[in-house]
Enzyme design. Structure first.
Site, PDB file in Angstrom:
ATOM      1  N   SER A  16       0.807  -1.225   0.000  1.00 31.80           N
ATOM      2  CA  SER A  16       0.000   0.000   0.000  1.00 31.80           C
ATOM      3  C   SER A  16       0.846   1.284   0.000  1.00 31.80           C
ATOM      4  CB  SER A  16      -0.975  -0.001   1.174  1.00 31.80           C
ATOM      5  OG  SER A  16      -1.872  -1.067   1.006  1.00 31.80           O
ATOM      6  N   THR A  61      -6.058  -3.089   7.332  1.00 29.85           N
ATOM      7  CA  THR A  61      -5.855  -4.426   6.798  1.00 29.85           C
ATOM      8  C   THR A  61      -5.827  -5.470   7.910  1.00 29.85           C
ATOM      9  OG1 THR A  61      -4.535  -5.695   5.199  1.00 29.85           O
ATOM     10  CG2 THR A  61      -3.300  -4.214   6.655  1.00 29.85           C
ATOM     11  N   LYS A  65      -9.815  -5.426  10.293  1.00 29.03           N
ATOM     12  CA  LYS A  65     -10.949  -4.917   9.513  1.00 29.03           C
ATOM     13  C   LYS A  65     -12.270  -4.981  10.286  1.00 29.03           C
ATOM     14  CE  LYS A  65      -8.970  -5.779   4.998  1.00 29.03           C
ATOM     15  NZ  LYS A  65      -9.103  -6.359   3.670  1.00 29.03           N
ATOM     16  N   ASP A 101     -13.017  -3.053  -0.587  1.00 30.23           N
ATOM     17  CA  ASP A 101     -12.549  -4.377  -1.041  1.00 30.23           C
ATOM     18  C   ASP A 101     -13.514  -4.985  -2.059  1.00 30.23           C
ATOM     19  OD1 ASP A 101     -10.155  -4.680   0.310  1.00 30.23           O
ATOM     20  OD2 ASP A 101     -11.088  -5.544   2.096  1.00 30.23           O
ATOM     21  N   ALA A 125     -15.381 -18.612   3.777  1.00 31.10           N
ATOM     22  CA  ALA A 125     -16.493 -17.929   4.438  1.00 31.10           C
ATOM     23  C   ALA A 125     -15.984 -16.907   5.453  1.00 31.10           C
ATOM     24  CB  ALA A 125     -17.396 -18.953   5.110  1.00 31.10           C
ATOM     25  N   GLY A 126     -14.799 -16.359   5.176  1.00 30.84           N
ATOM     26  CA  GLY A 126     -14.235 -15.342   6.071  1.00 30.84           C
ATOM     27  C   GLY A 126     -14.581 -13.943   5.585  1.00 30.84           C
ATOM     28  N   GLY A 127     -13.790 -12.970   6.040  1.00 32.89           N
ATOM     29  CA  GLY A 127     -14.060 -11.563   5.738  1.00 32.89           C
ATOM     30  C   GLY A 127     -14.054 -11.260   4.250  1.00 32.89           C
ATOM     31  N   ASN A 147     -17.354 -24.075   2.032  1.00 33.02           N
ATOM     32  CA  ASN A 147     -16.368 -23.729   3.060  1.00 33.02           C
ATOM     33  C   ASN A 147     -15.934 -24.985   3.797  1.00 33.02           C
ATOM     34  OD1 ASN A 147     -14.867 -21.727   4.516  1.00 33.02           O
ATOM     35  ND2 ASN A 147     -16.221 -22.058   6.265  1.00 33.02           N
ATOM     36  N   THR A 149     -15.441 -25.309   7.075  1.00 29.53           N
ATOM     37  CA  THR A 149     -16.363 -25.473   8.201  1.00 29.53           C
ATOM     38  C   THR A 149     -17.780 -25.230   7.697  1.00 29.53           C
ATOM     39  OG1 THR A 149     -14.623 -24.613   9.620  1.00 29.53           O
ATOM     40  CG2 THR A 149     -16.842 -24.689  10.569  1.00 29.53           C
ATOM     41  N   LYS A 152     -20.475 -22.645   9.237  1.00 31.20           N
ATOM     42  CA  LYS A 152     -20.142 -21.231   8.990  1.00 31.20           C
ATOM     43  C   LYS A 152     -20.497 -20.852   7.545  1.00 31.20           C
ATOM     44  CE  LYS A 152     -15.941 -18.469   9.222  1.00 31.20           C
ATOM     45  NZ  LYS A 152     -14.497 -18.689   9.378  1.00 31.20           N
TER      46      LYS A 152
HETATM   47  P1  NDP Z   1     -10.470 -15.245   7.335  1.00 28.82           P
HETATM   48  O1  NDP Z   1      -9.492 -15.704   8.331  1.00 28.82           O
HETATM   49  O2  NDP Z   1     -11.624 -14.388   7.739  1.00 28.82           O
HETATM   50  O3  NDP Z   1     -11.099 -16.545   6.582  1.00 28.82           O
HETATM   51  C1  NDP Z   1     -10.272 -17.580   6.142  1.00 28.82           C
HETATM   52  C2  NDP Z   1     -11.068 -18.571   5.297  1.00 28.82           C
HETATM   53  O4  NDP Z   1     -10.129 -19.544   4.789  1.00 28.82           O
HETATM   54  C3  NDP Z   1     -12.119 -19.365   6.079  1.00 28.82           C
HETATM   55  O5  NDP Z   1     -13.223 -19.619   5.245  1.00 28.82           O
HETATM   56  C4  NDP Z   1     -11.382 -20.672   6.398  1.00 28.82           C
HETATM   57  O6  NDP Z   1     -12.226 -21.791   6.569  1.00 28.82           O
HETATM   58  C5  NDP Z   1     -10.593 -20.855   5.119  1.00 28.82           C
HETATM   59  N1  NDP Z   1      -9.439 -21.753   5.271  1.00 28.82           N
HETATM   60  C6  NDP Z   1      -8.317 -21.546   5.987  1.00 28.82           C
HETATM   61  N2  NDP Z   1      -7.481 -22.602   5.875  1.00 28.82           N
HETATM   62  C7  NDP Z   1      -8.106 -23.505   5.051  1.00 28.82           C
HETATM   63  C8  NDP Z   1      -7.758 -24.782   4.530  1.00 28.82           C
HETATM   64  N3  NDP Z   1      -6.608 -25.377   4.862  1.00 28.82           N
HETATM   65  N4  NDP Z   1      -8.617 -25.401   3.694  1.00 28.82           N
HETATM   66  C9  NDP Z   1      -9.797 -24.814   3.355  1.00 28.82           C
HETATM   67  N5  NDP Z   1     -10.182 -23.613   3.824  1.00 28.82           N
HETATM   68  C10 NDP Z   1      -9.350 -22.956   4.657  1.00 28.82           C
HETATM   69  O7  NDP Z   1      -9.614 -14.522   6.196  1.00 28.82           O
HETATM   70  P2  NDP Z   1     -10.095 -13.414   5.140  1.00 28.82           P
HETATM   71  O8  NDP Z   1     -11.390 -13.830   4.543  1.00 28.82           O
HETATM   72  O9  NDP Z   1      -9.986 -12.067   5.743  1.00 28.82           O
HETATM   73  O10 NDP Z   1      -8.924 -13.508   4.048  1.00 28.82           O
HETATM   74  C11 NDP Z   1      -8.732 -14.692   3.258  1.00 28.82           C
HETATM   75  C12 NDP Z   1      -7.562 -14.440   2.315  1.00 28.82           C
HETATM   76  O11 NDP Z   1      -7.908 -13.460   1.352  1.00 28.82           O
HETATM   77  C13 NDP Z   1      -6.347 -13.902   3.081  1.00 28.82           C
HETATM   78  O12 NDP Z   1      -5.340 -14.868   2.986  1.00 28.82           O
HETATM   79  C14 NDP Z   1      -5.942 -12.642   2.373  1.00 28.82           C
HETATM   80  O13 NDP Z   1      -4.584 -12.681   1.990  1.00 28.82           O
HETATM   81  C15 NDP Z   1      -6.791 -12.628   1.106  1.00 28.82           C
HETATM   82  N6  NDP Z   1      -7.249 -11.259   0.798  1.00 28.82           N
HETATM   83  C16 NDP Z   1      -6.876 -10.703  -0.385  1.00 28.82           C
HETATM   84  C17 NDP Z   1      -7.253  -9.423  -0.737  1.00 28.82           C
HETATM   85  C18 NDP Z   1      -6.792  -8.843  -2.028  1.00 28.82           C
HETATM   86  O14 NDP Z   1      -6.833  -7.617  -2.174  1.00 28.82           O
HETATM   87  N7  NDP Z   1      -6.389  -9.641  -2.971  1.00 28.82           N
HETATM   88  C19 NDP Z   1      -8.089  -8.603   0.173  1.00 28.82           C
HETATM   89  C20 NDP Z   1      -8.435  -9.283   1.389  1.00 28.82           C
HETATM   90  C21 NDP Z   1      -8.018 -10.559   1.694  1.00 28.82           C
HETATM   91  P3  NDP Z   1     -12.899 -22.129   7.994  1.00 28.82           P
HETATM   92  O15 NDP Z   1     -14.125 -21.291   8.096  1.00 28.82           O
HETATM   93  O16 NDP Z   1     -13.172 -23.579   7.895  1.00 28.82           O
HETATM   94  O17 NDP Z   1     -11.861 -21.784   9.051  1.00 28.82           O
END
Ligand code: NDP
Length: 262
Positions: A16, A61, A65, A101, A125-127, A147, A149, A152
């Site tokens: 950034s 970031t 967030k 985003d 299913a994260g942010g 997802n 999990t 979720k």
């Molecule tokens: P979160 O921690 O909120 O969510 C992570 C997600 O990844 C959950 O759904 C989790 O599943 C899943 N996950 C983690 N490990 C595994 C695995 N081994 N197998 C399958 N699923 C898995 O993170 P965010 O949503 O905030 O971010 C996710 C990614 O997106 C980050 O790595 C970030 O780098 C990227 N990102 C990129 C951006 C860009 O501008 N390109 C902007 C924002 C984020 P479970 O629910 O089962 O734990």
């Protein structure tokens, strides 16, 4: 002179400052953009610096967030719907939070694909998955979510009105979006998330995590179109730049500064 910063932890690899300082220079603006690599307990103090005018705006970031929300005076409707803030600014006497985003994701996606009648699968299913679902709300009839999990994932699919599918029973889709952080974990670094057979039926892969992980490498080998995660970063920063400065962002120089062609 105005000051801006990105707030998060860790920030060593954040692109950034490069994006924003290049843009400020290109437009001849006497602005600076630095890093605030802080702990959770310091968030409140950083936001006071926005209120006092020391900072004119902040990019937010990982991992703050969501954590930053209780300290803000007001959220825009999109930040509220997504439940995350990546942009903080001061306006009408209030410290406000919004989210760009989803726009960054959408701008990058539509640059490379026509979404009409395309089936889209989001894995995660994260942010960031929430931002993707918000961006794709007009296409929700064609959006599937899975997802690791299940509970979720199911809750999120219900919230955004899309179809939940089990990760072992994925439908054939045109666009595959990896919104998981699986490739960042040494244990799951080399997992493809979907079978190669499944991948072969896809026309576009958008891995939102930076760096060429196995998914993008395999898709490239199979001749599938891939979208660079840095494009989402670029486009969310462009929207943010316009909120921060009220000026049109110099897209081409910003793209070049992070080795993206425009
Ligand atoms: P979160 O921690 O909120 O969510 C992570 C997600 O990844 C959950 O759904 C989790 O599943 C899943 N996950 C983690 N490990 C595994 C695995 N081994 N197998 C399958 N699923 C898995 O993170 P965010 O949503 O905030 O971010 C996710 C990614 O997106 C980050 O790595 C970030 O780098 C990227 N990102 C990129 C951006 C860009 O501008 N390109 C902007 C924002 C984020 P479970 O629910 O089962 O734990």
């Amino acid at each position: 002179m105005k000051s801006f910063a990105v707030v998060g932890h860790p920030l060593e690899h954040s692109l950034s400052p490069t994006l924003f300082n290049t843009a400020f220079k290109a437009l001849g603006l006497d602005y600076t953009y630095t890093k605030e690599d802080v702990g959770l307990s310091e968030l409140k103090l950083i936001l006071e610096k926005v209120r006092s005018g020391e900072y004119s705006g902040l990019s937010v970031t990982v991992p703050y967030k969501e954590e930053i929300i209780p300290y803000l005076d007001e959220l825009t409707p999109e930040a509220k719907a997504i439940g995350a803030v990546n942009t903080v600014y001061f306006s009408e006497g209030k410290v406000k939070g919004t989210n760009t985003d989803w726009q960054g994701f959408m701008d990058a996606l539509v640059k490379h694909t026509d979404l009409k009648n395309k089936k889209i699968l989001i894995y995660g299913a994260g942010g960031v998955a929430r931002a993707c679902l918000y961006a794709l709300r007009k296409f929700k009839d064609n959006v599937f979510l899975t997802n690791r999990t299940e509970a979720k994932g199911m809750r999120l699919a219900e919230e955004f009105g899309v179809t939940y599918v089990h990760k072992n029973k994925l439908p054939d889709v045109d666009i595959f979006i990896n919104a998981t952080s699986a490739s960042l974990n040494p244990k799951s670094k080399n997992e493809l998330l979907v079978s190669e057979e499944q991948l072969k039926k896809v026309s576009t892969v958008f891995d939102l995590v930076y760096g060429e992980a196995l998914l993008t490498k395999t898709a490239n080998t199979l001749g599938i179109k891939t979208i660079d995660a840095k494009e989402m970063l670029l486009y969310q920063a462009i929207r943010q730049f316009e909120i921060f400065t009220g000026k049109e962002a110099p897209v081409e120089v910003m793209a070049k500064s992070i080795d993206l062609s425009y």
